[in-house]
Design a protein around this motif. Sequence first.
Motif: not given
Lengths: 56, 162
Positions: B23-33, B122-139
């Motif tokens: 989650v957080g900034g790293m999730a944003g980076v992985l989604h292209g922010a 060989g490394l896959s991680v689960r990342v919060l999607n961008l829509e949910t990340l924005i919702t949580i940042k707003e909260q």
Amino acid sequence: MENDEPPSPELPTHSEDGVDLTLIRWMLSLTPAERLEALQGIVDFIESVRRENGQD
Amino acid sequence: MAKIDFLSLLRTLDRHRVDYLVVGGMAGVLHGAPITTFDLDLVHSRREDNVARLLAALKELDACYRIQPERRLRPSASHLASAGHQLLTTRFGPLDLLGEIGAGYTYENLLPGSVAVQVGEGLSVRVLNLETLITIKEQLGEDKDRAVIPVLRRTLEEKRRR
């Protein structure tokens, strides 16, 4: 061959709230692994500058 | 200070089969922010078996609390099973383990709103999607969270345009 065409005016460089859209488009052209590498590169650079300035 | 190495941090957690979401900034980076972050924020599963695996990973990472690092205080199973935020330093840099984020979101709540992302060979991680990340940042409503929301929103718009 170089492309001399100017960028399309329909493709803004910044959003109305000032976000640099060219950087977003560049990031989106990368794979997630490449995005992580880019971030790691920035962090490595900042850490090296801090070390050279005795801030570590 | 430990040298930050995000990939080694993620690989260690993967080796110990820890269930978590980025989650957080790293999730944003992985989604292209195009944003910068110096820590890795994760929401972990607080199930007993996962907490045990997480503790083993933290031992390998030599993790201790960032507050008063000289005291080498280490998180316990009860800390990791709580909803609280464990702000740690590790041999590969800062790691924030978050029991809950936003309006009480847990790993289980957030899992459906996450995607698998390949971050290395060989490394896959689960990342919060961008829509949910924005919702949580707003909260969250803190200045540091609000500051990044415009970049996340424009990144989402550009992604949808493609």
